[in-house]
Design an enzyme around this catalytic site. Structure first.
Site, PDB file in Angstrom:
ATOM      1  N   ILE A   1       0.825  -1.205   0.000  1.00 50.22           N
ATOM      2  CA  ILE A   1       0.000   0.000   0.000  1.00 50.22           C
ATOM      3  C   ILE A   1       0.861   1.258   0.000  1.00 50.22           C
ATOM      4  O   ILE A   1       0.580   2.227  -0.696  1.00 50.22           O
ATOM      5  CB  ILE A   1      -0.947   0.009   1.218  1.00 50.22           C
ATOM      6  CG1 ILE A   1      -1.902  -1.189   1.142  1.00 50.22           C
ATOM      7  CG2 ILE A   1      -1.739   1.309   1.287  1.00 50.22           C
ATOM      8  CD1 ILE A   1      -2.773  -1.352   2.375  1.00 50.22           C
ATOM      9  N   GLY A   2       1.919   1.261   0.798  1.00 55.70           N
ATOM     10  CA  GLY A   2       2.783   2.435   0.875  1.00 55.70           C
ATOM     11  C   GLY A   2       3.933   2.196   1.819  1.00 55.70           C
ATOM     12  O   GLY A   2       4.077   1.123   2.404  1.00 55.70           O
TER      13      GLY A   2
ATOM     14  N   GLY B   1       6.805   4.360   4.736  1.00 54.29           N
ATOM     15  CA  GLY B   1       7.114   5.554   5.500  1.00 54.29           C
ATOM     16  C   GLY B   1       8.551   5.532   5.966  1.00 54.29           C
ATOM     17  O   GLY B   1       9.389   4.830   5.397  1.00 54.29           O
TER      18      GLY B   1
ATOM     19  N   ASP C   1       1.169  14.251  14.588  1.00 58.42           N
ATOM     20  CA  ASP C   1       1.409  14.170  13.141  1.00 58.42           C
ATOM     21  C   ASP C   1       0.081  14.035  12.408  1.00 58.42           C
ATOM     22  O   ASP C   1      -0.073  13.199  11.511  1.00 58.42           O
ATOM     23  CB  ASP C   1       2.329  12.996  12.820  1.00 58.42           C
ATOM     24  CG  ASP C   1       2.933  13.091  11.416  1.00 58.42           C
ATOM     25  OD1 ASP C   1       2.997  14.220  10.875  1.00 58.42           O
ATOM     26  OD2 ASP C   1       3.323  12.057  10.862  1.00 58.42           O
TER      27      ASP C   1
END
Length: 353
Positions: free
Chosen positions: A17-18, A20, A144
């Protein structure tokens, strides 16, 4: 950390998905029941002891947070051979608010006003739960808060996630003093490295709601030094006139440069709840009708149909397996309890003479 019975082989990876700073997020499926989750793969091999402590803190925070508008923690797996921690969490089918904003910017259309109010309301509820005192653990600052860290489930309900920068305040009047977070959503007190508290999260929320309306943050700049100046000045353009003056007013309240002038979560909830009076079902139908195009609505309907078919096929397969097991058991008992006479190949056949 709590003991876990889950193992890596219990899941299959579907898609990445992604990624970081420390983790890669992947969509996974549990083999036992086909339930879909996501897991964050965190490589802790090169981490300092302090960073490892922060990682443990994040997992412990996820365990503590139990709220319908916060991404649900399910389990964790430690792969010591590869120095990797797998944090298993709820899968949010609707993607993130960052995805939605990017799509709307590309389409050159605005997000529905009613949906902005709903997101606003549900993030406030999530933050209220974070900021409340707990036994042994007190207030939790997210630190955040930004569109990429706010997710949507299949019914377009908010799921606040990614508490990697969260900090626990152990006393009512404790204040943090660490330069963290995404610059576009950082409060003036964070830029000036002053002490800050939960009002800093509310500033970030103001920036997020503004971006939902304008499709860009309220404060932008070519570099962080200029950005810091603009944030401290607190001057920003009005949101597009397609949105109500009430929404503009509450955003302005959140983006007060002095924390003491920002309203409390309780005051905000009383104000925002007046604009989210529709039932969840009606809200979803209204939002879907305006938030997505005709093709997207058909795609969502098609996905619902496919999901129901998958459930039916899984149930049918379960019944077939059960039936095969029953037949096998019946055949086993038949051969056990019944004597079957078998003629020897050397035995002469009977003939009619």
């Amino acid at each position: 950390m709590p003991k876990t019975t889950a193992k890596l082989e219990d899941f299959e990876v579907l898609v990445t998905i992604g990624s970081g700073t420390y983790g890669t997020c992947k969509k996974i499926r549990r083999k036992a029941d086909s339930k879909v989750f996501v897991w964050k793969e965190v490589d802790y091999h090169g981490m300092t002891e302090k960073e490892k402590q922060l990682l443990v803190q994040e997992v412990n925070l996820l365990r503590e947070l139990r709220h319908p508008n916060i991404v649900r923690y399910h389990d964790r797996i430690i792969d010591r051979t590869h120095s990797t921690l797998f944090i298993i969490m709820e899968y949010c089918e609707g993607g993130s608010l960052a995805d939605l904003i990017a799509r709307k910017r590309k389409e050159k259309t605005y997000i529905e006003d009613a949906f902005v109010w709903q997101v606003f309301h549900q993030i406030l509820l999530a933050l209220e739960d974070c900021h409340r005192k707990r036994e042994g653990v007190h207030k939790i600052l997210h630190r955040d808060l930004k569109p990429a860290n706010v997710f949507l489930d299949k019914d377009l309900n908010v799921k606040l996630g990614d508490f990697g920068l969260a900090r626990i305040l152990h006393h009512n009047f404790s204040l943090a003093k660490t330069f963290v977070g995404s610059p576009y959503y950082m409060s003036p007190e964070q830029f000036t490295e002053e002490l800050y508290d939960e009002k800093s999260d509310l500033w970030s929320l103001g920036c997020l709601v503004y971006e939902l309306c304008a499709l860009s943050p309220p404060f932008t700049a070519p570099n962080q030094r200029v950005l810091a100046t603009r944030v401290r000045d607190g001057q920003f353009r009005r949101i597009p006139h397609t949105f109500s003056s009430e929404l503009q007013s509450v955003i302005a309240d959140l983006l007060q440069t002095k924390p003491s002038r920002r309203p409390s979560i309780r005051e905000l909830l009383e104000s925002v709840s007046q604009h989210t009076t529709l039932s969840p079902t009606v809200q979803r139908q209204t939002i879907l009708a305006n938030l997505t195009g005709k093709c997207e609505r058909k795609l969502i309907q098609r996905e619902d149909i496919v999901r129901e078919k998958e459930k039916a096929l899984a149930e049918r397969e379960r019944r077939l397996i059960a039936r095969e097991k029953a037949l096998a058991e019946k055949e086993r008992l038949f051969h056990k309890d019944t004597h079957v006479y078998r003629r020897s190949p050397l035995e002469p056949m009977e003939t009619n003479s």
